[in-house]
Design a protein around this motif. Structure first.
Motif, PDB file in Angstrom:
ATOM      1  N   LEU A  19      40.407  27.912  49.672  1.00 31.96           N
ATOM      2  CA  LEU A  19      41.425  27.000  49.149  1.00 31.96           C
ATOM      3  C   LEU A  19      42.405  26.728  50.277  1.00 31.96           C
ATOM      4  O   LEU A  19      43.208  27.579  50.646  1.00 31.96           O
ATOM      5  CB  LEU A  19      42.116  27.645  47.943  1.00 31.96           C
ATOM      6  N   LEU A  56      49.264  24.040  43.225  1.00 29.78           N
ATOM      7  CA  LEU A  56      48.406  25.118  43.715  1.00 29.78           C
ATOM      8  C   LEU A  56      48.162  26.161  42.623  1.00 29.78           C
ATOM      9  O   LEU A  56      47.022  26.610  42.424  1.00 29.78           O
ATOM     10  CB  LEU A  56      49.027  25.767  44.949  1.00 29.78           C
ATOM     11  N   ALA A  57      49.221  26.512  41.907  1.00 29.23           N
ATOM     12  CA  ALA A  57      49.068  27.486  40.817  1.00 29.23           C
ATOM     13  C   ALA A  57      48.150  26.948  39.733  1.00 29.23           C
ATOM     14  O   ALA A  57      47.332  27.693  39.159  1.00 29.23           O
ATOM     15  CB  ALA A  57      50.434  27.826  40.238  1.00 29.23           C
ATOM     16  N   GLU A  59      44.595  27.202  41.023  1.00 28.00           N
ATOM     17  CA  GLU A  59      44.150  28.598  40.999  1.00 28.00           C
ATOM     18  C   GLU A  59      43.795  29.043  39.578  1.00 28.00           C
ATOM     19  O   GLU A  59      42.774  29.715  39.356  1.00 28.00           O
ATOM     20  CB  GLU A  59      45.227  29.506  41.586  1.00 28.00           C
ATOM     21  N   GLN A  60      44.626  28.681  38.625  1.00 23.92           N
ATOM     22  CA  GLN A  60      44.365  29.064  37.240  1.00 23.92           C
ATOM     23  C   GLN A  60      43.052  28.453  36.745  1.00 23.92           C
ATOM     24  O   GLN A  60      42.247  29.123  36.080  1.00 23.92           O
ATOM     25  CB  GLN A  60      45.512  28.626  36.339  1.00 23.92           C
ATOM     26  N   LEU A 104      40.471  27.571  38.539  1.00 24.39           N
ATOM     27  CA  LEU A 104      39.358  28.254  39.198  1.00 24.39           C
ATOM     28  C   LEU A 104      39.115  29.628  38.578  1.00 24.39           C
ATOM     29  O   LEU A 104      37.960  30.026  38.325  1.00 24.39           O
ATOM     30  CB  LEU A 104      39.637  28.395  40.694  1.00 24.39           C
ATOM     31  N   GLN A 105      40.203  30.360  38.320  1.00 22.49           N
ATOM     32  CA  GLN A 105      40.073  31.694  37.735  1.00 22.49           C
ATOM     33  C   GLN A 105      39.421  31.638  36.352  1.00 22.49           C
ATOM     34  O   GLN A 105      38.540  32.445  36.029  1.00 22.49           O
ATOM     35  CB  GLN A 105      41.449  32.353  37.652  1.00 22.49           C
ATOM     36  N   SER A 156      35.611  32.510  42.450  1.00 20.99           N
ATOM     37  CA  SER A 156      36.449  33.298  43.348  1.00 20.99           C
ATOM     38  C   SER A 156      36.880  32.452  44.545  1.00 20.99           C
ATOM     39  O   SER A 156      36.198  31.489  44.915  1.00 20.99           O
ATOM     40  CB  SER A 156      35.714  34.550  43.816  1.00 20.99           C
ATOM     41  N   TYR A 157      37.978  32.824  45.157  1.00 19.49           N
ATOM     42  CA  TYR A 157      38.511  32.033  46.266  1.00 19.49           C
ATOM     43  C   TYR A 157      39.400  32.877  47.165  1.00 19.49           C
ATOM     44  O   TYR A 157      39.886  33.942  46.774  1.00 19.49           O
ATOM     45  CB  TYR A 157      39.319  30.845  45.739  1.00 19.49           C
ATOM     46  N   LYS A 187      42.651  32.025  50.104  1.00 19.83           N
ATOM     47  CA  LYS A 187      43.596  30.950  50.419  1.00 19.83           C
ATOM     48  C   LYS A 187      43.966  30.949  51.899  1.00 19.83           C
ATOM     49  O   LYS A 187      44.079  32.002  52.524  1.00 19.83           O
ATOM     50  CB  LYS A 187      44.864  31.089  49.580  1.00 19.83           C
TER      51      LYS A 187
END
Length: 395
Positions: free
Chosen positions: A36, A49-50, A53-54, A56-57, A62-63, A65
């Motif tokens: 990311l 960004l948050a 991330e949420q 994707l989670q 998985s990632y 940054k």
């Protein structure tokens, strides 16, 4: 009319809330462990960004940054990204940001499997054979990197920074998520630089010796008029969705090669500006605005009817009764006035806040031509001495 091969494989997902589709798109294109990649604090402050991330989670992706991309993206950060991808066994890169972030992602993609030094690719001494796939969430309409085959990186590891490009179809994003609402908080300066950059991507292709591809020319002229119509509206009202959407889409169409089908492109202004932003670390769009009129005046005699057409069809100049030269010059002046009206500099002194020296001009001209061993431009082929004159005209 030139033969051409138009290739635009990127899936564009355009509109409100489209960033919520990022996980399914990553999976669609084979991503399971992603890098990311993003820029400064704006993606964090905005909450984007948050949110990413949420998403994707929740999808079980998985990632890792890597932030910190700056305008004129740096080679040193690219190296960190390459190593991170190797260490974490990354199989997909997600760029969240504008052209600098996407270009940095492309460079990381090219270096992930390359056994040599990634800068070798940007020096055009070699070509990678395997790349990481890339997707993006665009937040700054400008560079058109979301659909282009190119990447420009600045080597910050040498005393006098070098800025070079590398192009390959492998760089074309698998998908580009484009929500105009994500551009509402862009500062006026970034918005204006973006408008200038996308217009210049079109003009680099439009100002050609080829005059017989009417369809391509008409598309280019429409994109330029749209930028000039909708850009000031977006500057006046940053949350105007329609204006932001038109500007965003224009930026993409300006650099996915559509406006160059069947013609010979020039790219001299970009090459000349790259040395300017490499030496002074200025905004790319602003540098283009500072250089374009001087390039235009130096080269317009190679195809005066083309510049006269630009004056009439793009700038709205009433050319009745004018000579072709008068129409061309009037169109160039009109473009200068437009750049100034959106806050762009039209000379180097205004751009960098000081005089550029003869030594610096000579240095930039030599870099631009690899010590006068190559030429740039197609409308008029330019040697180092020509470029020196253009810099002098622009200072």
């Amino acid at each position: 009319m030139k033969n051409f091969n138009f290739y635009a494989p990127t899936q564009v997902v355009f509109g409100r809330n489209t960033e919520t589709q990022v996980a399914e798109l990553v999976k669609k294109y084979g991503g399971s462990k992603i890098l990311l990649h993003y820029g400064g604090q704006s993606a964090i402050r905005s909450g984007l960004l948050a949110k990413v991330e949420q998403t994707l989670q929740e999808a079980g992706i998985s990632y890792v940054k890597l932030g910190g991309v700056k305008p004129n993206p740096r080679l040193s950060l690219v190296r960190k990204g390459i190593q991170l991808c190797k260490d974490e066994n990354v199989d997909f890169i997600l760029a969240v940001g504008g052209g600098s972030v996407i270009d940095s992602s492309k460079a990381i993609s090219s270096g992930r499997f390359y056994e040599g030094d990634v800068w070798t690719l940007y020096e055009h001494k070699d070509h990678a054979t395997k790349y990481l796939p890339i997707g993006c969430i665009l937040t700054i309409p400008a560079a058109g990197s979301e659909m282009s085959d190119g990447s420009v990186i600045t080597n910050d590891e040498v005393e006098s920074w070098l800025k070079k490009d590398y192009c390959t179809d492998e760089f074309r994003c698998k998908f580009a998520i484009m929500n105009p609402e994500l551009t509402f908080t862009l500062p006026a300066w970034q918005t204006a630089c973006g408008i200038t950059d996308m217009m210049m991507h079109t003009m680099e292709r439009y100002f050609s010796k080829d005059d017989d591809m009417e369809t391509t020319d008409a598309i280019a002229e429409a994109i330029l008029r749209t930028c000039m119509l909708e850009g000031p509206k977006a500057l006046a009202n940053p949350t105007d969705y329609v204006s932001r959407a038109n500007v965003m889409w224009a930026g993409t169409l300006a650099h996915n090669d559509l406006t160059g089908c069947g013609t010979s492109s020039d790219w001299a202004t970009h090459a000349i500006e790259h040395e300017l932003s490499g030496l002074f670390d200025v905004s790319h769009g602003a540098g283009l605005a500072a250089m374009w009129a001087s390039w235009a005046r130096y080269t317009c005699h190679e195809n005066l009817p083309r510049f006269a057409r630009f004056a009439k069809n793009v700038m709205g100049v009433d050319t009745e009764g004018m000579t072709t030269l008068e129409a061309a010059e009037t169109g160039i002046k009109a473009m200068e006035r437009f750049f100034a009206s959106i806050g762009m500099p039209t000379d180097i002194h205004t751009l960098i806040g000081k005089d550029v020296t003869d030594t610096q001009i000579e240095e930039m001209a030599q870099k631009c031509t690899n010590n006068d061993t190559i030429t740039i431009g197609a409308l008029k082929v330019l040697h180092a001495a020509d470029i020196v004159k253009i810099y002098q005209m622009a200072r």
